[in-house]
Scaffold this active site. Structure first.
Site, mmCIF file in Angstrom:
data_model
loop_
_atom_site.group_PDB
_atom_site.id
_atom_site.type_symbol
_atom_site.label_atom_id
_atom_site.label_comp_id
_atom_site.label_asym_id
_atom_site.label_seq_id
_atom_site.Cartn_x
_atom_site.Cartn_y
_atom_site.Cartn_z
ATOM 1 C CG ASN A 1 -2.279 0.574 0.918
ATOM 2 O OD1 ASN A 1 -2.370 1.577 0.218
ATOM 3 N ND2 ASN A 1 -3.319 -0.038 1.426
ATOM 4 C CB CYS A 2 -0.130 4.791 -0.486
ATOM 5 S SG CYS A 2 0.526 6.456 -0.349
ATOM 6 N N PRO A 3 3.030 4.405 0.679
ATOM 7 C CG PRO A 3 4.991 5.615 1.245
ATOM 8 C CD PRO A 3 3.878 4.761 1.841
ATOM 9 C CG LEU A 4 5.537 0.258 1.330
ATOM 10 C CD1 LEU A 4 5.149 -1.026 2.042
ATOM 11 C CD2 LEU A 4 7.011 0.548 1.575
ATOM 12 C CG ASP B 1 -2.344 1.509 -3.571
ATOM 13 O OD1 ASP B 1 -3.527 1.816 -3.313
ATOM 14 O OD2 ASP B 1 -1.395 2.299 -3.480
#
Lengths: 154, 76
Positions: B13-16, B40
């Site tokens: 999920n953000c920001p990965l 995502d």
């Protein structure tokens, strides 16, 4: 010249710890030069052993599995339980841990300044903090922030 | 579609997804194409923004079975 992002991180609870690390790591990925100034409770986010907690108490917007009155939320163990549940939820949803985001920031050369006044105020020991950080005060922050394209207080 | 490297960002999920892509692009040479698969839903808009800001080119963006596939060409 690279754009610059200056952040002040002043809070040390689990929920408030995410925005500085998420924004700093993302900005670094967008080729920003990033500096975070950690002050007051935010300074605890620089400890080697991260122990950020979340409390539903005084936080009425926090989504709860069941509605819970303040009187129940203040019982011993509720904070640890809420923290455990939040961390599990984050893991299930693929949200990075704070530890991971923090080390990604460090890998991306995000510059970290720890507020010296806060260190003195709370008698923190420098050896409790992660490596690669600098200690300074408000003037140090402004040196970078005055040239920043984006400045955030969190 | 042709690509030089593939990145599996499923489950992140953000920001990965953005951070992983940035890291992977750094290991590639200019002009090479990176295929990214993510789950995502926010990544659709984020990859557009990422490419616009970093000068890399978003060649393709598609969706199917709850997965989002991107093809990014590293800037020369």
């Amino acid at each position: 010249m690279a754009k610059k992002l200056a952040i002040i991180a002043s809070k040390g609870t689990l929920d408030w710890a995410y925005p500085p690390f998420i924004l700093a790591s993302t900005a670094a990925a967008l080729d920003y030069e990033v500096q975070i100034f950690f002050t007051f409770y935010g300074l605890t986010l620089l400890k080697k052993e991260l122990d950020a907690k979340i409390s539903p108490l005084g936080n009425p917007a926090m989504p709860m599995p069941v509605p819970m009155p303040n009187l129940v939320q203040m019982l011993p163990g509720m904070e640890s339980m809420a923290t455990m549940m939040m961390k599990q939820k984050m893991k299930d949803k693929g949200v990075a841990s704070l530890e991971e985001l923090r080390s990604l920031c460090q890998e991306a050369d995000v510059k970290v300044i720890a507020c010296q006044m806060t260190v003195d105020l709370f008698d923190f020991k420098k050896e409790d903090f992660i490596d690669g950080i600098e200690f300074g005060g408000a003037a140090t922050f402004f040196e970078f922030a005055s040239e920043a394209d984006v400045s955030l207080f969190i | 579609m042709d690509f030089d490297k593939e990145l599996d960002a499923r489950g992140l999920n953000c920001p990965l997804p953005i951070l992983r892509v940035k890291k992977t692009l750094a290991e590639m040479t200019g002009g090479q194409a990176l295929k990214v698969v993510a789950t995502d839903s926010g990544s659709v808009k984020d990859f557009q923004a990422f490419c616009r800001q970093t000068g890399n080119e978003l060649l393709e963006s598609s969706e199917g079975n709850g997965e989002y596939t991107f093809l990014i060409k590293k800037k020369a």
